[in-house]
Scaffold this active site. Structure first.
Site, PDB file in Angstrom:
ATOM      1  N   GLU A 128       9.092   1.757  11.512  1.00  0.00           N
ATOM      2  CA  GLU A 128      10.082   2.833  11.542  1.00  0.00           C
ATOM      3  C   GLU A 128       9.295   4.124  11.495  1.00  0.00           C
ATOM      4  O   GLU A 128       8.637   4.437  10.501  1.00  0.00           O
ATOM      5  CB  GLU A 128      11.050   2.745  10.362  1.00  0.00           C
ATOM      6  CG  GLU A 128      12.220   3.705  10.507  1.00  0.00           C
ATOM      7  CD  GLU A 128      12.497   4.511   9.266  1.00  0.00           C
ATOM      8  OE1 GLU A 128      12.519   5.760   9.379  1.00  0.00           O
ATOM      9  OE2 GLU A 128      12.669   3.921   8.200  1.00  0.00           O
ATOM     10  N   GLU A 174       8.933  16.997  15.136  1.00  0.00           N
ATOM     11  CA  GLU A 174       9.435  16.643  13.805  1.00  0.00           C
ATOM     12  C   GLU A 174       8.756  17.530  12.767  1.00  0.00           C
ATOM     13  O   GLU A 174       7.582  17.350  12.447  1.00  0.00           O
ATOM     14  CB  GLU A 174       9.177  15.166  13.502  1.00  0.00           C
ATOM     15  CG  GLU A 174       9.817  14.734  12.198  1.00  0.00           C
ATOM     16  CD  GLU A 174       9.608  13.255  11.894  1.00  0.00           C
ATOM     17  OE1 GLU A 174      10.519  12.632  11.338  1.00  0.00           O
ATOM     18  OE2 GLU A 174       8.519  12.731  12.221  1.00  0.00           O
ATOM     19  N   CYS A 217      13.333  10.958   7.524  1.00  0.00           N
ATOM     20  CA  CYS A 217      13.172  10.621   8.945  1.00  0.00           C
ATOM     21  C   CYS A 217      14.498  10.692   9.691  1.00  0.00           C
ATOM     22  O   CYS A 217      14.528  10.907  10.905  1.00  0.00           O
ATOM     23  CB  CYS A 217      12.547   9.236   9.092  1.00  0.00           C
ATOM     24  SG  CYS A 217      13.439   7.934   8.212  1.00  0.00           S
ATOM     25  N   LYS A 268       0.865  -1.171   0.000  1.00  0.00           N
ATOM     26  CA  LYS A 268       0.000   0.000   0.000  1.00  0.00           C
ATOM     27  C   LYS A 268       0.912   1.234   0.000  1.00  0.00           C
ATOM     28  O   LYS A 268       1.432   1.627   1.032  1.00  0.00           O
ATOM     29  CB  LYS A 268      -0.924  -0.012   1.229  1.00  0.00           C
ATOM     30  CG  LYS A 268      -2.070   1.009   1.155  1.00  0.00           C
ATOM     31  CD  LYS A 268      -1.596   2.384   1.531  1.00  0.00           C
ATOM     32  CE  LYS A 268      -2.661   3.439   1.318  1.00  0.00           C
ATOM     33  NZ  LYS A 268      -2.093   4.810   1.393  1.00  0.00           N
TER      34      LYS A 268
END
Length: 490
Positions: A257, A393, A291, A182
């Site tokens: 993750e 973040e 990331c 996906k």
């Protein structure tokens, strides 16, 4: 994938060996973030479509030849996939630049070759892997087998869609699982090719399937589906929590993750000729949409002014522009929604009293990309490591320089975050390098480098940056079930 009109592509699901529209023929549009032009019309799956694709993967696992094929034959087909990816490298890189907005040159020279390497590495790794034996004197012999888990749901992100999908696909396939991919709905173009690439490589129908749509509908349906045995996900921490809840009833295995807010720690003895260009890359690669980005730059106060001066000059020298142009080093942000989120942190920084060093606005752009989601490389200095721009973040080309005085203070600041994916240390003192690397609570620490990956090594995060590890035998532990067989010898 076929062209339906000039420059607009039609992207369908790949289910059981062929392309298919959604059951209700619904679609959604994908835009080029550099121009806001529509570049693709993508099939939007229903829950019925997800059920169909998961059933196809389950049937291919339970009744097909993939999991019972010899390891050598299976891995040869995976290597062929890698070869096809390299043969189509330019096409894939162009698509990656088109819908992600990253520079074509980086996709072509780094990410697509790495995607092919991911597949080849895990094919080689699995083919060379053995089991263990545990004899019990002369009475019994125990030995182990590593068997595929079943249907693997791979839910992949929008920032490096093709490369990060193959990072999961390689070990999942090599272990003998069947796959439901996906992709992120914002960046489906390159990943949509993986089904046809697998078919061309001789992988049986139903083994590699790709289904498109919103995470809230399609992602949720995949994670809840009882035919899916495990989920490997890369994305936000909030989405990871939702996936865990959705998969709990069927006791799925998870590998996550998630988010990061890495500390890039620069000590006074650092070689700035190396530290500055690599720290620029860590801050602004893929417009900061990484990331692993070194978005908190901790600089020892004795070299603070020198570092800021050099870093500012390097940031301002970055060429921001059309992702398809060879000279471009930084493209747009991925979407209007994400652009607005990142821009909101510029107001937060001002409210929190951060000192703007450079950037903070839209760059001067060529006429054909003036409507793109562009932001200058933006650098702040802030003395308060608790400020939101130092804690949250941002996932854009926005970094904060935080001064420190001592090793102890650097460690305290580095660890004072919910995240623990990675960190960077710059020092010429070997003992200090080890001390700080041991002290930072994160899954990967790079010393005098960044983004160097040995695929044998474990990769994953501490705290809210993830669950589990992938890479080498860690990936295979996740994508296999270990079986012990005990034989009576007498």
């Amino acid at each position: 994938m076929t062209t339906v009109e000039a420059n607009v592509k039609e992207v369908q699901h790949f289910i059981d060996g062929g392309y298919a529209a959604s059951s209700d023929n619904q679609t959604f549009e994908v835009k080029n973030p550099a121009t806001q032009e529509v570049i693709a019309v993508v099939a939007e799956a229903t829950e019925e479509d997800v059920e169909k694709v998961c059933k196809a993967a389950r049937l291919a696992f339970d009744s097909g030849p993939w999991r019972t094929m010899t390891v050598a034959e299976r891995c040869a087909k995976i290597r062929r996939m890698a070869d096809i990816i390299l043969e189509r490298k330019e096409e894939i890189a162009r698509l990656e630049a088109l819908d992600v907005g990253k520079p074509y040159s980086h996709a072509f020279t780094a990410e697509v070759p790495r995607a092919a390497h991911n597949l080849k590495f895990f094919a080689d790794f699995v083919e060379q892997r053995g089991g263990e034996t545990y004899p019990m004197e002369d009475a019994f012999l125990n030995y182990t087998r590593y068997e595929p888990v079943g249907v693997a749901g791979l839910i992949t992100p929008w920032n490096a869609p093709f490369m990060l999908t193959t990072w999961k696909l390689g070990p999942a396939l090599a272990a003998g699982n069947t796959i439901v991919i996906k992709p992120a709905e914002m960046t489906p173009l390159s990943v949509s090719l993986l089904g046809e690439i697998a078919k061309e490589a001789g992988i049986p129908d139903g083994v590699v399937n790709v289904v498109h749509g919103k995470g809230s509908v399609v992602g949720t349906a995949v994670t809840k589906n009882t035919d899916v045995d495990l989920i490997s996900f890369t994305g936000s921490t909030a989405t990871g929590k939702a996936i865990m809840r959705n998969g709990a009833d069927s006791l799925k295995k998870f590998s996550f993750e998630l988010g990061g807010k890495a500390a890039n720690i620069v000590f006074e003895d650092a070689d700035l000729e190396k530290a500055i260009p690599v720290s620029i890359q860590a801050a602004f690669l893929n417009s900061g949409q990484v990331c692993l980005a070194g978005s908190r730059i901790l600089v020892q106060r004795s070299i603070l002014d020198t570092f800021i001066e050099k870093f500012k000059a390097a940031a301002e020298a970055l060429v921001v522009g059309d992702p398809q142009a060879e000279e471009t080093k930084m493209g747009p942000l991925v979407s209007e929604e994400h652009f607005n989120k990142v821009k909101s942190y510029l107001d937060i920084a001002k409210e929190e009293g951060a000192q703007l060093v450079t950037g903070g606005s839209t760059p001067d752009l060529a006429a054909h990309i003036q409507n793109g989601y562009y932001l200058q490389p933006t650098v702040y200095v802030h003395d308060n490591p608790k400020a939101r721009i130092c804690q949250e973040e941002i996932f854009g080309p926005v970094v904060t320089i935080i001064p420190f005085d001592t090793e102890e203070e650097a460690l305290q600041i580095a660890n004072d975050t919910d995240y623990g994916l990675n960190g960077v240390v710059w020092t010429e003192n070997l003992k200090r390098a080890h001390r700080i690397s041991h002290g930072v609570r994160a899954g990967t620490i790079w010393v005098n480098c960044w983004f160097v990956r040995d695929l044998r090594a474990p990769f994953g995060g501490f705290k809210k940056s993830g669950i589990g590890r992938e890479g080498g035998h860690h990936s295979l532990e996740f994508f296999t079930e270990a079986k012990n067989i005990c034989i009576a010898l007498n």
